[in-house]
Design a protein around this motif. Structure first.
Motif, PDB file in Angstrom:
ATOM      1  N   ALA A  97       0.839  -1.200   0.000  1.00 55.06           N
ATOM      2  CA  ALA A  97       0.000   0.000   0.000  1.00 55.06           C
ATOM      3  C   ALA A  97       0.877   1.255   0.000  1.00 55.06           C
ATOM      4  N   GLU A  98       1.963   1.243   0.781  1.00 53.62           N
ATOM      5  CA  GLU A  98       2.887   2.381   0.796  1.00 53.62           C
ATOM      6  C   GLU A  98       3.515   2.577  -0.586  1.00 53.62           C
ATOM      7  N   ILE A  99       3.927   1.478  -1.194  1.00 51.13           N
ATOM      8  CA  ILE A  99       4.540   1.542  -2.525  1.00 51.13           C
ATOM      9  C   ILE A  99       3.549   2.107  -3.537  1.00 51.13           C
ATOM     10  N   LEU A 100       2.306   1.667  -3.474  1.00 53.11           N
ATOM     11  CA  LEU A 100       1.280   2.167  -4.391  1.00 53.11           C
ATOM     12  C   LEU A 100       1.084   3.671  -4.209  1.00 53.11           C
ATOM     13  N   ARG A 101       1.006   4.119  -2.963  1.00 53.20           N
ATOM     14  CA  ARG A 101       0.840   5.548  -2.679  1.00 53.20           C
ATOM     15  C   ARG A 101       2.017   6.338  -3.244  1.00 53.20           C
ATOM     16  N   GLN A 102       3.227   5.857  -2.987  1.00 54.77           N
ATOM     17  CA  GLN A 102       4.421   6.547  -3.496  1.00 54.77           C
ATOM     18  C   GLN A 102       4.439   6.570  -5.020  1.00 54.77           C
ATOM     19  N   THR A 103       4.061   5.462  -5.638  1.00 55.72           N
ATOM     20  CA  THR A 103       4.051   5.375  -7.097  1.00 55.72           C
ATOM     21  C   THR A 103       3.074   6.367  -7.702  1.00 55.72           C
ATOM     22  N   LEU A 104       1.904   6.479  -7.103  1.00 52.08           N
ATOM     23  CA  LEU A 104       0.915   7.431  -7.614  1.00 52.08           C
ATOM     24  C   LEU A 104       1.411   8.872  -7.477  1.00 52.08           C
ATOM     25  N   GLU A 105       2.040   9.184  -6.345  1.00 52.95           N
ATOM     26  CA  GLU A 105       2.600  10.523  -6.152  1.00 52.95           C
ATOM     27  C   GLU A 105       3.694  10.803  -7.180  1.00 52.95           C
ATOM     28  N   GLU A 106       4.568   9.830  -7.366  1.00 52.30           N
ATOM     29  CA  GLU A 106       5.676   9.999  -8.305  1.00 52.30           C
ATOM     30  C   GLU A 106       5.173  10.101  -9.743  1.00 52.30           C
ATOM     31  N   ALA A 107       4.109   9.393 -10.081  1.00 49.52           N
ATOM     32  CA  ALA A 107       3.554   9.466 -11.437  1.00 49.52           C
ATOM     33  C   ALA A 107       3.031  10.864 -11.727  1.00 49.52           C
ATOM     34  N   GLY A 108       2.383  11.462 -10.748  1.00 50.41           N
ATOM     35  CA  GLY A 108       1.888  12.835 -10.920  1.00 50.41           C
ATOM     36  C   GLY A 108       3.032  13.812 -11.108  1.00 50.41           C
ATOM     37  N   THR A 109       4.062  13.669 -10.291  1.00 47.56           N
ATOM     38  CA  THR A 109       5.234  14.538 -10.407  1.00 47.56           C
ATOM     39  C   THR A 109       5.930  14.327 -11.754  1.00 47.56           C
ATOM     40  N   ALA A 110       6.041  13.068 -12.166  1.00 45.24           N
ATOM     41  CA  ALA A 110       6.701  12.755 -13.441  1.00 45.24           C
ATOM     42  C   ALA A 110       5.948  13.369 -14.614  1.00 45.24           C
ATOM     43  N   ALA A 111       4.643  13.269 -14.590  1.00 44.11           N
ATOM     44  CA  ALA A 111       3.844  13.849 -15.681  1.00 44.11           C
ATOM     45  C   ALA A 111       4.062  15.351 -15.758  1.00 44.11           C
ATOM     46  N   THR A 112       4.101  15.995 -14.607  1.00 43.03           N
ATOM     47  CA  THR A 112       4.333  17.436 -14.564  1.00 43.03           C
ATOM     48  C   THR A 112       5.718  17.771 -15.125  1.00 43.03           C
ATOM     49  N   GLU A 113       6.729  16.988 -14.776  1.00 41.85           N
ATOM     50  CA  GLU A 113       8.096  17.229 -15.249  1.00 41.85           C
ATOM     51  C   GLU A 113       8.202  17.040 -16.759  1.00 41.85           C
ATOM     52  N   VAL A 114       7.545  16.028 -17.299  1.00 41.83           N
ATOM     53  CA  VAL A 114       7.587  15.791 -18.746  1.00 41.83           C
ATOM     54  C   VAL A 114       6.905  16.935 -19.483  1.00 41.83           C
ATOM     55  N   ILE A 115       5.770  17.349 -18.970  1.00 37.68           N
ATOM     56  CA  ILE A 115       5.035  18.449 -19.614  1.00 37.68           C
ATOM     57  C   ILE A 115       5.855  19.740 -19.571  1.00 37.68           C
ATOM     58  N   ALA A 116       6.568  19.962 -18.458  1.00 35.55           N
ATOM     59  CA  ALA A 116       7.341  21.193 -18.284  1.00 35.55           C
ATOM     60  C   ALA A 116       8.617  21.209 -19.127  1.00 35.55           C
ATOM     61  N   ALA A 117       9.069  20.044 -19.565  1.00 36.72           N
ATOM     62  CA  ALA A 117      10.286  19.999 -20.384  1.00 36.72           C
ATOM     63  C   ALA A 117      10.036  20.766 -21.678  1.00 36.72           C
ATOM     64  N   GLY A 118      11.070  21.394 -22.216  1.00 36.19           N
ATOM     65  CA  GLY A 118      10.920  22.278 -23.378  1.00 36.19           C
ATOM     66  C   GLY A 118      10.606  21.566 -24.681  1.00 36.19           C
ATOM     67  N   SER A 119      11.618  21.290 -25.435  1.00 36.14           N
ATOM     68  CA  SER A 119      11.452  20.744 -26.784  1.00 36.14           C
ATOM     69  C   SER A 119      11.009  19.283 -26.731  1.00 36.14           C
ATOM     70  N   PRO A 120      10.529  18.749 -27.847  1.00 33.97           N
ATOM     71  CA  PRO A 120      10.161  17.327 -27.883  1.00 33.97           C
ATOM     72  C   PRO A 120      11.338  16.421 -27.515  1.00 33.97           C
ATOM     73  N   GLU A 121      12.523  16.807 -27.891  1.00 31.71           N
ATOM     74  CA  GLU A 121      13.706  16.018 -27.521  1.00 31.71           C
ATOM     75  C   GLU A 121      13.920  16.033 -26.008  1.00 31.71           C
ATOM     76  N   ASP A 122      13.751  17.206 -25.397  1.00 31.62           N
ATOM     77  CA  ASP A 122      13.880  17.332 -23.935  1.00 31.62           C
ATOM     78  C   ASP A 122      12.815  16.495 -23.224  1.00 31.62           C
ATOM     79  N   LYS A 123      11.611  16.527 -23.795  1.00 30.59           N
ATOM     80  CA  LYS A 123      10.519  15.737 -23.216  1.00 30.59           C
ATOM     81  C   LYS A 123      10.840  14.245 -23.296  1.00 30.59           C
ATOM     82  N   ALA A 124      11.344  13.796 -24.430  1.00 29.89           N
ATOM     83  CA  ALA A 124      11.696  12.384 -24.609  1.00 29.89           C
ATOM     84  C   ALA A 124      12.829  11.985 -23.660  1.00 29.89           C
ATOM     85  N   ALA A 125      13.821  12.852 -23.531  1.00 30.95           N
ATOM     86  CA  ALA A 125      14.941  12.572 -22.621  1.00 30.95           C
ATOM     87  C   ALA A 125      14.454  12.498 -21.175  1.00 30.95           C
ATOM     88  N   LYS A 126      13.609  13.455 -20.796  1.00 26.90           N
ATOM     89  CA  LYS A 126      13.066  13.467 -19.427  1.00 26.90           C
ATOM     90  C   LYS A 126      12.230  12.210 -19.176  1.00 26.90           C
TER      91      LYS A 126
END
Length: 148
Positions: A62-91
């Motif tokens: 349950a702890e792992i699931l909670r952490q994974t969901l939090e990290e997925a939200g953060t990851a999505a935000t980081e990918v969206i915030a990355a600049g160019s398509p190449e930066d997004k792919a690298a991120k």
């Protein structure tokens, strides 16, 4: 030790009294009953350890699931915030690699938790089997002495 009647004749029977009434020569009924009681206690203890281990694994999952969901939200935000398509792919590649490594670590941790729990339960039973065999040897030795 009085027990409540269950309505089932098998469970309501006092086997220590039944065996004690048999009066078998050379058979220590009290010893047999004590051995079986210890066997039941060992199985109960092993089951308790197994249940506690399972509960710990479920809590950790349950702890792992909670952490994974939090990290997925953060990851999505980081990918969206990355600049160019190449930066997004690298991120995205960076985040996928990190998530994969965390998943492997989590799987390893959960596997170790299960193995530890199983080992603890098996150790309780192995100890009881060893003790039980020693008790049988002692009972046989006592019966031999009684016959002489």
């Amino acid at each position: 030790m009085a027990t409540k009647p269950t309505g089932n004749p098998f469970f309501d029977t006092d086997f220590s009294k039944v065996l004690g009434d048999l009066k078998l020569p050379g058979v220590d009924v009290d010893s047999i009953i004590a051995t079986q009681r210890k066997n039941i206690e060992a199985v109960t203890a092993a089951n308790q350890l197994a249940i506690e281990g399972l509960q710990a694994v479920l809590r950790r999952q349950a702890e792992i699931l909670r952490q994974t969901l939090e990290e997925a939200g953060t990851a999505a935000t980081e990918v969206i915030a990355a600049g160019s398509p190449e930066d997004k792919a690298a991120k995205q590649a960076e985040l996928v690699k990190a998530a994969f490594e965390r998943s492997l670590a989590n799987i390893r941790e959960l596997s170790e938790m299960v193995a530890k729990s199983n080992t603890e339960a098996a150790d309780v039973l192995a100890k009881r089997v060893s003790e039980s065999l020693d008790e049988v040897k002692s009972a046989i030795a006592g019966a031999k002495k009684a016959r002489k």
